[in-house]
Enzyme design. Structure first.
Site, PDB file in Angstrom:
ATOM      1  N   PHE A 185      21.335  85.791  47.187  1.00 22.48           N
ATOM      2  CA  PHE A 185      22.677  85.373  46.779  1.00 22.48           C
ATOM      3  C   PHE A 185      23.560  85.112  48.003  1.00 22.48           C
ATOM      4  CE2 PHE A 185      26.990  86.795  45.339  1.00 22.48           C
ATOM      5  CZ  PHE A 185      27.191  85.852  44.339  1.00 22.48           C
ATOM      6  N   SER A 193      16.306  90.295  47.647  1.00 26.24           N
ATOM      7  CA  SER A 193      17.596  90.538  47.010  1.00 26.24           C
ATOM      8  C   SER A 193      17.669  89.849  45.647  1.00 26.24           C
ATOM      9  CB  SER A 193      18.720  90.079  47.951  1.00 26.24           C
ATOM     10  OG  SER A 193      19.965  90.586  47.532  1.00 26.24           O
ATOM     11  N   MET A 194      18.646  88.952  45.429  1.00 30.67           N
ATOM     12  CA  MET A 194      18.680  88.224  44.169  1.00 30.67           C
ATOM     13  C   MET A 194      17.397  87.422  43.967  1.00 30.67           C
ATOM     14  SD  MET A 194      21.253  85.212  42.784  1.00 30.67           S
ATOM     15  CE  MET A 194      20.531  83.942  43.853  1.00 30.67           C
ATOM     16  N   ASP A 248      20.595 100.434  53.157  1.00 37.04           N
ATOM     17  CA  ASP A 248      20.912  99.077  52.711  1.00 37.04           C
ATOM     18  C   ASP A 248      22.368  99.087  52.283  1.00 37.04           C
ATOM     19  OD1 ASP A 248      21.234  96.696  51.221  1.00 37.04           O
ATOM     20  OD2 ASP A 248      19.131  96.678  50.644  1.00 37.04           O
ATOM     21  N   HIS A 275      19.584  95.450  54.783  1.00 36.16           N
ATOM     22  CA  HIS A 275      19.296  94.649  53.596  1.00 36.16           C
ATOM     23  C   HIS A 275      18.394  93.445  53.876  1.00 36.16           C
ATOM     24  CE1 HIS A 275      19.688  93.057  49.629  1.00 36.16           C
ATOM     25  NE2 HIS A 275      20.218  91.921  50.076  1.00 36.16           N
TER      26      HIS A 275
END
Length: 272
Positions: free
Chosen positions: A25, A93-94, A194, A224
């Site tokens: 994202f 992530s996303m 993270d 992250h």
């Protein structure tokens, strides 16, 4: 709008085993480019698309929806399944949530999943205010470049459009309901520290999928964006070993003509 330098999509034609990589994202393919090139060098066919509204300016992202982001990776998956005998989906992530929805919807068309710090929920009280707040405030501070490695930078937006954050929250809730439909072999690598996605998200994913072949790996040195961080080499090696276990001999075809930046890229960032 022109694509930010380094944020271009990437494609490499290799052997009969393919990997689709899904970025995160407000990020771009740049965050996964070293991973993609590592896989390409080992003879895999690799697709790393640029999600609509990403890789240009945040104003473009603000007029896209989760359906646009998902449609792009779904299209890329279709191309790979036509070209390859086996396909894996990797995500950051996303991008991890996008990978999980692909797995839930496409079943045995996907051989396995590798997720790095997968997102599952927009956390905090602010998440509940998004439906209203997005009409009052356009953006908040960005989340890019949560990286421990000195000098490493992620190509991503410095602002998060609240409309897009609302779309992300909606998408995460949808994917969470679909997790029991995920049955493919799964590897989840998540950082101990993270500042964007808490470890609880990985735990939620691991606890709700129906996969029986599951591997969990802790990343001790990275934040992250671990694919650009101090644990990157481990992520690359572990993911390739995962592919080689499920598709033996996948990387034995020599790699030729690996795409260099700006060459062989497919697709562009769409408005929004």
């Amino acid at each position: 709008m022109p694509v930010l330098p380094g944020a271009e999509p990437y494609r490499h034609e290799g052997g009969e085993v393919g990997v689709l990589l899904c970025h995160g994202f407000t990020g771009s393919p740049q965050s996964l480019r070293p991973w993609a090139e590592y896989l390409a060098e080992r003879g895999l066919t690799v697709s790393l698309p640029l999600l609509p509204g990403h890789g240009t300016r945040w104003e473009d992202m603000a007029v896209t929806a989760w359906q646009d982001w998902y449609a792009e990776v779904d299209r890329a998956l279709s191309e790979l399944t036509e070209r390859c005998s086996q396909v894996f989906v990797f995500g950051l992530s996303m991008g991890g949530a996008l990978a999980l929805r692909l797995a839930a919807r496409h079943g045995d068309r996907i051989t396995g999943l590798v997720l790095v710090n997968p997102g599952n929920k927009v956390h905090g009280l602010s998440a509940y205010a998004l439906p209203v707040a997005r009409h009052l405030v356009r953006t908040v501070k960005g989340i890019a470049s949560d990286i421990a490695k000195e000098g490493a930078v992620e190509v991503g937006y410095d602002r998060v459009p609240l409309h897009s954050a609302h779309q992300l929250r909606t998408f995460f809730r949808l994917v969470d309901r679909e997790l029991p439909q995920v049955t493919q072999p799964l590897m989840v690598l998540h950082s101990v520290q993270d500042h964007v996605v808490p470890p609880a998200d990985s735990a939620r994913v691991l606890g709700r999928v129906s996969s029986t072949d599951v591997t969990e790996i802790l990343l001790e040195q990275s934040y992250h964006v671990a694919t650009l961080d101090l644990d990157a080499d481990r992520i690359f090696d572990e993911s390739y070993a995962f592919v080689d276990r499920l598709a033996p001999g996948a990387g034995k075809i020599p790699s030729e003509g690996v795409t260099s930046p700006g060459e062989g890229a497919e697709g562009t960032a769409s408005g929004g």
